[in-house]
Design an enzyme around this catalytic site. Structure first.
Site, PDB file in Angstrom:
ATOM      1  CE1 TYR A   1      -3.498   2.723   0.573  1.00  0.00           C
ATOM      2  CE2 TYR A   1      -2.104   3.454   2.397  1.00  0.00           C
ATOM      3  CZ  TYR A   1      -3.151   3.671   1.519  1.00  0.00           C
ATOM      4  OH  TYR A   1      -3.866   4.835   1.585  1.00  0.00           O
TER       5      TYR A   1
ATOM      6  N   GLY B   1      -5.896   5.309  -0.204  1.00  0.00           N
ATOM      7  CA  GLY B   1      -7.273   5.332   0.260  1.00  0.00           C
ATOM      8  C   GLY B   1      -8.163   4.418  -0.553  1.00  0.00           C
TER       9      GLY B   1
END
Length: 536
Positions: free
Chosen positions: A63, A70
């Protein structure tokens, strides 16, 4: 405890990521103590960065390294977009508005971000940490607008403004002048950052802003509480209060730590007073009226709660501050990033340590506690001003004929107004979650709102205590200052150094502000403790 470097110059706070104290944060924020990072932390930073570089170049799905952010985590990003991805993140999230945070808050923010990175779980380069360290030590202070954080992925928006300055963008204050970020870095001889894998995310993903505001607030709350007990003791003296409610024997059977400490302070502050009354004196005065019939007497065996229950009320406030202190000190020394890099385990932790709920709830509790400081203070003020309850003092402590003179009638409105405003600010921010980011951030903390509200409440409480102290000193002038306890005398002289006795009606706004300022600077506490020794 970690070492403090010492030498010919000022001491240096050495960050390890795990032992930073609120006192050290205050010293760096307000006294500009220099900061360094320990060698073990530098090694840990290097190890986690090595793993991020390996994984980033190999295309491992992480990530914020090879994905969007998000709700856009489902978009995979090629490794060669590493700088563009990170710069786009901080540029797009630098969207706060309003007045800029004070210099001391910004310094606290930079310190806490550095301490988080020093733990070695964020995956940033050593050069990135050195840039932030240079900004702090060379006093390049990003202009961070106050409004806009929801406190979920940490303080994303305010931290983005700080990160932009490190990259030579946005604006910063340097030597009293607000400059473009690039110019501020140039003048301070700091090289701007070109962000690599994960670094934009690591710079803005955390609770550093709400925690910095909270840490400064807790430090100031300690001073406020001691000042409030000094004011309570002075009010007890001029109102001829009983000293019995502060005896150790009663508090030992309800041993809340804050209550015990507050009662001990009240005994210390009232020792030697010739204005307060002992239980024996009160009983002796009342006994002749026991004549076999129902008789109303002027004197009372017990005082009103605002005098009698000071340890119970202030003790609860003290315990609330301790709750907030524990939460903030843990948060200050936590890894609040996402994802976290564990190089020894070759593991990536995708989680939610950025979430500010652990800070928001304690700060909302602190807001309630600090409001209560003002509530009890304003009620004691009312007793000193009300001729029906002030033990023979003139109404509103007028300096001349009542009716012609108004005395403290006007300042009571200010205290009452501030109490009411503080009550409105007690609505918890930590329950105000509004989902955002396409439903990804579907529960947010609003922790920075909680911190800012609590800070406003504390400033209002300082004004309320200033008014109580001014009234108590006026009453002491009427009673005779030679009858005050040594601690009461020290408090009286501390106030009178800045504000003279009210001998005729005058505008008192400046008087209130002067005393609020010396409360904030801890001068009243310091003057009293020179007489009593350290208070609890």
């Amino acid at each position: 405890m970690k070492p403090l470097k010492t030498g010919a110059g000022p001491r240096t706070v050495v960050l390890t990521g795990s032992s930073l104290t609120i006192g050290e944060l205050v010293a760096v924020s307000r006294q500009d103590l220099p900061v360094d990072i320990g060698p073990e932390s530098m090694e840990a930073i290097g190890r986690s960065r090595h793993m991020v570089d390996l994984w980033g170049r190999s295309g491992k799905v992480i990530y914020g390294v090879t994905t969007g952010f998000g709700e856009m985590v489902q978009w995979l990003i090629p490794p060669d977009c590493e700088t563009e991805l990170q710069e786009n993140l901080i540029r797009s999230h630098a969207a706060n508005v309003g007045d800029a945070f004070p210099r001391e808050v910004v310094r606290g923010v930079l310190l806490l971000r550095l301490n988080c990175l020093s733990k070695g779980y964020s995956g940033v380069r050593v050069e990135t940490v050195k840039t932030l360290l240079g900004m702090l030590n060379e006093k390049v202070h990003p202009q961070i607008p106050e409004l806009g954080s929801v406190g979920a992925s940490g303080d994303l928006s305010p931290l983005a403004h700080a990160a932009l300055v490190a990259c030579g963008e946005w604006f910063a204050e340097y030597k009293g002048e607000v400059l473009p970020g690039s110019e501020a870095l140039h003048r301070a001889r700091i090289r701007k950052l070109d962000l690599g894998y994960k670094e934009g995310l690591a710079l803005i993903n955390g609770t550093s802003v709400m925690s910095a505001v909270g840490a400064l607030l807790i430090h100031d709350a300690d001073t406020l509480i001691k000042t409030a007990e000094i004011a309570a003791a002075l009010a007890a003296e001029v109102l001829h209060a009983s000293t019995k409610p502060f005896d150790e024997i009663g508090h030992a059977v309800k041993p809340h730590p804050g209550q015990m400490a507050s009662a001990r302070n009240m005994r210390t502050l009232l020792a030697g007073s010739r204005l307060t009354r002992s239980q024996e004196e009160i009983e002796k005065a009342l006994e002749p009226s026991l004549n076999g019939s129902v008789t109303q007497v002027d004197a009372a065996l017990q005082n009103a709660y605002t005098l009698r229950c000071v340890p119970q009320v202030m003790g609860a406030i003290r315990d609330a501050v301790e709750y907030a202190r524990r939460a903030i000190e843990i948060e200050m020394n936590s890894a609040t990033d996402n994802p976290l890099i564990f190089p020894e385990e070759a593991d990536v932790f995708h989680g939610g340590n950025f979430h500010g709920q652990t800070v928001a709830i304690p700060l909302d509790t602190l807001a309630i506690a600090l409001t209560q400081v003002g509530v009890i203070s304003e009620r004691r003020l009312d007793r000193m001003l009300d001729k029906n309850h002030n033990e023979g003092l003139p109404p509103f402590l007028v300096p001349g004929p009542a009716g012609l003179f108004c005395g403290f009638a006007g300042v009571q409105y200010t205290a009452t107004s501030l109490v009411a405003e503080n009550r409105t600010l007690c609505m918890p921010a930590s329950i105000q979650s509004i989902p955002s980011n396409g439903g990804n951030q579907d529960i947010v903390s609003m922790g920075l709102i909680a911190a800012r509200k609590a800070s406003r409440i504390l400033k209002h409480a300082e004004y309320i205590l200033a008014i109580e102290l001014l009234a108590a000193c006026q009453a002491a002038d009427i009673r005779g200052t030679s009858n005050l306890s040594p601690a009461g005398q020290a408090a009286y002289e501390s106030v009178r150094e800045y504000v003279p006795t009210l001998k005729k009606d005058r505008a008192m706004s400046t008087d209130i502000s002067k005393i609020a300022e010396i409360i904030r600077l801890r001068r009243i506490v310091t003057d009293v403790e020179e007489t009593t020794g350290p208070l609890a």
